[in-house]
Design an enzyme around this catalytic site. Structure first.
Site, PDB file in Angstrom:
ATOM      1  N   SER A   1     -33.859 -92.552 -18.660  1.00 45.39           N
ATOM      2  CA  SER A   1     -34.017 -92.961 -17.274  1.00 45.39           C
ATOM      3  C   SER A   1     -35.438 -93.456 -17.065  1.00 45.39           C
ATOM      4  O   SER A   1     -36.350 -93.087 -17.820  1.00 45.39           O
ATOM      5  CB  SER A   1     -33.739 -91.774 -16.341  1.00 45.39           C
TER       6      SER A   1
ATOM      7  N   TYR B   1     -35.260 -82.626 -13.788  1.00 46.37           N
ATOM      8  CA  TYR B   1     -34.641 -83.859 -14.294  1.00 46.37           C
ATOM      9  C   TYR B   1     -35.677 -84.723 -15.010  1.00 46.37           C
ATOM     10  O   TYR B   1     -35.426 -85.215 -16.122  1.00 46.37           O
ATOM     11  CB  TYR B   1     -34.005 -84.633 -13.146  1.00 46.37           C
TER      12      TYR B   1
END
Length: 340
Positions: free
Chosen positions: A196, A209
């Site tokens: 990501s 995350y």
């Protein structure tokens, strides 16, 4: 001393040549490699990017091995893959040995589904063994499975933090350890890490995350260097770093409304198309959109306070807060319903 200077000069030439070669790819698009008949394992194949990757590889006649913790959604993906295989299943005419026309045997659909919790290494290793027994050795590994807790750090239960780290990062170690040995033996394979942009630069409210994606990228880069050091040039690696996507994973996340039209959430189909192009041309890394490359570079050279100013201007400093608030409200509603 002269030897060191000579080697340094050679290094400079190689670096310059790398820039030239990279620039040439913008002018002359490299040819995509064929993955027909190759065994491709995709984790998290039951939805989102995993499902889209499965459909793209099916269109290229790869043998699909779909892993997901949810059996029903995984089977739904498999059914979509079978439909694509069916569309490819029409006989193709070709010139016969005496100038006539004969038919190529129809393409045989091959898709396998496995229920696997990549957050448990025993599940990963046992499922990998089943794949080797049922399908054969794996050529392509797509580490795609991912989760998000959706809590501020001080409100997030330790179990959810651990789950995020295990699924988003540790699982990459286990899947790679399961399939890499044979790739090394054959000097053939491709490992894809779906990370990501939040593994390149972070934002507030999603510490677990971001940490998991930073870890996944660190693992990917270190393994890439290890393969280069081992001179295993037949094994390729591709790192995928997309911006926020319209998959519902971060539903409610918003940047500044005046900026949002210029940086809207990505369509997952676009992200996968770009990623497939990178995979099939053995591109080491792909960021979507391209501005992510610039943001990552600026983060590396700007003072931290300058980065904070830019975040505040873009509305990126608190962009996750609406998402976190929605998750908290949904959780409170569920608890209220369960308490009735």
């Amino acid at each position: 001393m002269m030897i060191i200077l000579a080697e340094f000069f050679v290094v400079i030439l190689k670096v310059l040549w790398a820039f030239v070669a990279a620039g040439a790819k913008w002018v002359v698009k490299p040819k995509e490699k064929s993955v027909a008949g190759q065994v491709c394992v995709i984790t998290g194949a039951g939805s989102g990017l995993g499902r889209l990757f499965a459909k793209e590889f099916a269109r290229r006649r790869a043998i699909l091995v779909l892993w997901d913790i949810n059996s029903q959604s995984n089977e739904e993906t498999a059914e979509m893959v079978r439909q694509i295989y069916h569309e490819l299943d029409s006989p193709v005419p070709k010139d016969g040995p005496v100038g006539g026309v004969e038919e190529v045997p129809p393409f045989q659909p091959q898709v396998y589904t496995y229920v696997c919790d990549v957050g448990k290494r025993e599940s990963v290793y046992s499922t990998a063994e089943k794949v080797r027994r049922d399908v054969g050795e794996v050529d392509i590994l797509i580490n795609n499975a991912g989760v998000v807790s959706g809590h501020h750090l001080l409100e997030c239960p330790d179990e959810l933090i651990e789950r995020t780290m295990v699924v988003n990062c540790h699982a990459h170690f286990w899947t790679t350890k399961a399939f890499l040995p044979k790739m090394l033996e054959l000097n053939h394979g491709h490992i894809v890490t779906v990370a990501s942009s939040l593994g390149l630069f972070s934002t507030a409210g999603v510490e677990d995350y971001c940490a998991s994606k930073f870890g996944a990228i660190g693992f990917h880069e270190s393994l890439s260097h290890e393969l280069k050091a081992s001179e295993k040039d037949g094994i390729n690696m591709t790192l995928v770093c997309p911006y926020l996507m319209d998959t519902g994973m971060f539903k409610g996340c918003r940047i500044r409304k005046e900026i949002e039209p210029f940086l809207p959430p990505l369509k997952p189909e676009f992200c996968v198309k770009q990623s497939m192009r990178a995979i099939l041309t053995d591109q080491p890394m792909v960021c979507t959109p391209r501005i992510i490359y610039m943001v990552n570079f600026m983060k590396s050279i700007l003072p931290f306070e300058a980065i904070v100013c830019m975040y505040r201007f873009l509305g990126a400093d608190k962009c996750m807060y609406p998402f976190l608030a929605q998750r908290k409200e949904a959780m409170n509603n569920n608890e209220a319903k369960n308490g009735i």
